[in-house]
Design a protein around this motif. Structure first.
Motif, PDB file in Angstrom:
ATOM      1  N   TRP A 257      37.604  24.795  57.846  1.00 28.34           N
ATOM      2  CA  TRP A 257      38.464  25.878  57.372  1.00 28.34           C
ATOM      3  C   TRP A 257      39.553  25.415  56.404  1.00 28.34           C
ATOM      4  CZ3 TRP A 257      36.382  30.360  58.105  1.00 28.34           C
ATOM      5  CH2 TRP A 257      35.543  30.558  59.210  1.00 28.34           C
ATOM      6  N   LYS A 258      39.892  24.131  56.434  1.00 28.39           N
ATOM      7  CA  LYS A 258      40.948  23.657  55.535  1.00 28.39           C
ATOM      8  C   LYS A 258      40.399  23.082  54.249  1.00 28.39           C
ATOM      9  CE  LYS A 258      45.136  20.814  55.485  1.00 28.39           C
ATOM     10  NZ  LYS A 258      45.987  19.853  56.245  1.00 28.39           N
ATOM     11  N   HIS A 259      39.214  22.451  54.323  1.00 26.91           N
ATOM     12  CA  HIS A 259      38.666  21.767  53.148  1.00 26.91           C
ATOM     13  C   HIS A 259      37.420  22.470  52.597  1.00 26.91           C
ATOM     14  CE1 HIS A 259      41.313  18.218  53.451  1.00 26.91           C
ATOM     15  NE2 HIS A 259      41.216  18.379  54.769  1.00 26.91           N
ATOM     16  N   VAL A 260      36.435  22.700  53.469  1.00 27.07           N
ATOM     17  CA  VAL A 260      35.159  23.241  53.005  1.00 27.07           C
ATOM     18  C   VAL A 260      35.284  24.706  52.603  1.00 27.07           C
ATOM     19  CG1 VAL A 260      32.770  23.726  53.669  1.00 27.07           C
ATOM     20  CG2 VAL A 260      33.870  21.603  54.408  1.00 27.07           C
ATOM     21  N   PHE A 261      36.020  25.485  53.387  1.00 26.99           N
ATOM     22  CA  PHE A 261      36.051  26.934  53.196  1.00 26.99           C
ATOM     23  C   PHE A 261      36.519  27.315  51.797  1.00 26.99           C
ATOM     24  CE2 PHE A 261      38.131  31.114  53.537  1.00 26.99           C
ATOM     25  CZ  PHE A 261      37.061  31.857  53.987  1.00 26.99           C
ATOM     26  N   ARG A 262      37.561  26.678  51.318  1.00 25.91           N
ATOM     27  CA  ARG A 262      38.123  27.054  50.015  1.00 25.91           C
ATOM     28  C   ARG A 262      37.131  26.771  48.890  1.00 25.91           C
ATOM     29  NH1 ARG A 262      44.359  26.073  48.267  1.00 25.91           N
ATOM     30  NH2 ARG A 262      44.306  27.325  46.369  1.00 25.91           N
ATOM     31  N   ASN A 263      36.425  25.649  48.969  1.00 22.40           N
ATOM     32  CA  ASN A 263      35.450  25.322  47.927  1.00 22.40           C
ATOM     33  C   ASN A 263      34.198  26.179  48.025  1.00 22.40           C
ATOM     34  OD1 ASN A 263      37.028  23.224  46.802  1.00 22.40           O
ATOM     35  ND2 ASN A 263      36.337  21.805  48.388  1.00 22.40           N
ATOM     36  N   ALA A 264      33.795  26.501  49.254  1.00 21.43           N
ATOM     37  CA  ALA A 264      32.591  27.316  49.437  1.00 21.43           C
ATOM     38  C   ALA A 264      32.846  28.789  49.159  1.00 21.43           C
ATOM     39  CB  ALA A 264      32.067  27.148  50.868  1.00 21.43           C
ATOM     40  N   LEU A 265      34.100  29.172  49.018  1.00 18.81           N
ATOM     41  CA  LEU A 265      34.432  30.580  48.844  1.00 18.81           C
ATOM     42  C   LEU A 265      34.132  31.098  47.448  1.00 18.81           C
ATOM     43  CD1 LEU A 265      35.716  32.811  50.619  1.00 18.81           C
ATOM     44  CD2 LEU A 265      37.913  32.262  49.569  1.00 18.81           C
ATOM     45  N   ILE A 266      34.065  30.210  46.452  1.00 21.44           N
ATOM     46  CA  ILE A 266      33.890  30.653  45.066  1.00 21.44           C
ATOM     47  C   ILE A 266      32.600  31.439  44.864  1.00 21.44           C
ATOM     48  CG2 ILE A 266      33.615  29.863  42.693  1.00 21.44           C
ATOM     49  CD1 ILE A 266      35.563  27.644  43.265  1.00 21.44           C
ATOM     50  N   PRO A 267      31.433  30.966  45.306  1.00 15.53           N
ATOM     51  CA  PRO A 267      30.220  31.787  45.135  1.00 15.53           C
ATOM     52  C   PRO A 267      30.282  33.106  45.899  1.00 15.53           C
ATOM     53  CG  PRO A 267      29.648  29.509  45.651  1.00 15.53           C
ATOM     54  CD  PRO A 267      31.108  29.649  45.889  1.00 15.53           C
ATOM     55  N   ILE A 268      30.981  33.105  47.019  1.00 13.03           N
ATOM     56  CA  ILE A 268      31.076  34.335  47.821  1.00 13.03           C
ATOM     57  C   ILE A 268      31.898  35.380  47.090  1.00 13.03           C
ATOM     58  CG2 ILE A 268      31.835  35.280  50.037  1.00 13.03           C
ATOM     59  CD1 ILE A 268      31.456  32.467  51.213  1.00 13.03           C
ATOM     60  N   ILE A 269      32.950  34.939  46.403  1.00 12.54           N
ATOM     61  CA  ILE A 269      33.820  35.871  45.689  1.00 12.54           C
ATOM     62  C   ILE A 269      33.066  36.579  44.571  1.00 12.54           C
ATOM     63  CG2 ILE A 269      35.782  35.960  44.098  1.00 12.54           C
ATOM     64  CD1 ILE A 269      37.261  34.099  45.880  1.00 12.54           C
TER      65      ILE A 269
END
Length: 344
Positions: A257-269
């Motif tokens: 949630w601190k490291h992976v989530f922010r980077n993985a969020l771009i395709p979701i957005i």
């Protein structure tokens, strides 16, 4: 950033103009327009305009009707003016956010949209937020447990739900829970005596009515987002910085949630605008018809069938404008999620 936003706002103008001009041009060649339908009604024929439509672009229905009467009808709907003049008048009105008046309901288009908006807001927002609240945590859980029985079973359930059309599920829910068990109402957004209820009873009644339609729309809508979230997280989990974070002693929760989530969020957005617009303004026509909900989807469909051009063009203008603004907001979210993204 300011320069980029200004460029995008300026690009919205030719995009809007292109959509409206193309749609207006197509309308000019569509048979069975409001004049033909009115002529058919006056001659006692089918009001749907089938005979007028089958007769081609000409007004063969004028036979047996006073030509002056036909000319008055054309003037009533504004078809006595050349096409380019009508287009220019429409564009000037839209620039002032004046969407005109419906041919058949004799109401301002803005008023019609506001009347139908509560249904579309209810269906769209509930579907959008519930879908993402289910899809994102589910996708993360599937990524963490990739290859396990949990991953296999949830993938099977998600794909089955995605394969079932919303209106088919809606029919099943109506028959079982609305007809046989009578647990939920069959139609409407609220009960007839909703105005006389207190606020607590109103909320319960509203949720009682909206449960089946939202369930019908949600089941298949979160499949793509769930699988996209899973794949995005899997790609990030395998990168070097995740191994480094784990080597530093961070817990699995902190890493995710601190490291992976922010980077993985771009395709979701990237799916936010289409998901929001799709849930809010489209895709609910069959659900609205099935559950007797008078929303924007049904309004747009009936306007196209009845050739109510002010409503067709007015709603198209509004939906296109909202879609363009939402897409801009989505692109700006890239910078908020990942400061490395630049628009230079």
């Amino acid at each position: 950033m300011t320069s980029y936003i200004l460029k995008r706002l300026l690009l919205m103008i030719p995009t809007l103009l292109g959509v409206l001009v193309i749609t207006f041009g197509v309308i000019q060649f569509v048979p069975g327009g409001p004049v033909e339908q009115m002529v058919a009604q006056l001659q006692g024929r089918d009001s749907g305009g089938e005979r007028a439509a089958s007769s081609g672009a000409g007004y063969r229905g004028r036979q047996g009707l006073d030509p002056q009467r036909v000319e008055d009808i054309r003037k009533l709907y504004g078809f006595d003016k050349p096409a380019h003049e009508r287009l220019w008048t429409m564009l000037k009105s839209f620039a002032r956010f004046d969407l005109g008046t419906s041919f058949y309901q004799r109401k301002d288009v803005w008023q019609l949209i506001k009347e139908k908006m509560p249904v579309s807001i209810s269906l769209g927002l509930w579907t959008f937020f519930i879908s993402y609240l289910i899809a994102v945590p589910l996708g993360v859980a599937k990524a963490v447990r990739a290859g396990t029985r949990f991953d296999f079973v949830t993938t099977l359930i998600v794909l089955i739900g995605y394969a079932i059309p919303g209106f088919v599920l809606g029919v099943a829910l109506l028959v079982i829970f609305g007809g046989q068990l009578q647990w939920f109402p069959l139609r409407g957004l609220t009960s007839p005596n909703w105005e006389s209820m207190n606020w607590g009873a109103r909320i319960v009644d509203y949720l009682w009515h909206i449960a089946l339609p939202v369930t019908s729309m949600v089941l298949g809508s979160f499949a793509v987002t769930a699988m996209l979230t899973k794949n995005s997280f899997l790609e990030e989990i395998r990168k070097q910085y995740v191994l480094t974070a784990r080597a530093k002693g961070l817990s699995q929760r902190q890493v995710l949630w601190k490291h992976v989530f922010r980077n993985a969020l771009i395709p979701i957005i990237t799916g936010f605008p289409s998901a929001f617009i799709g849930a809010f303004f489209t895709g609910s026509l069959l659900i609205e018809t099935l559950f007797t909900l008078d929303g924007l989807g049904l309004l747009s469909y009936e306007s196209v069938i009845r050739r109510d051009y002010p409503v067709v063009l007015g709603t198209l203008y509004l939906f296109t404008l909202i879609g363009l603004v939402t897409k801009l907001i989505s692109d700006l979210c890239y910078v908020w999620v990942d400061p490395r993204v630049k628009f230079d």
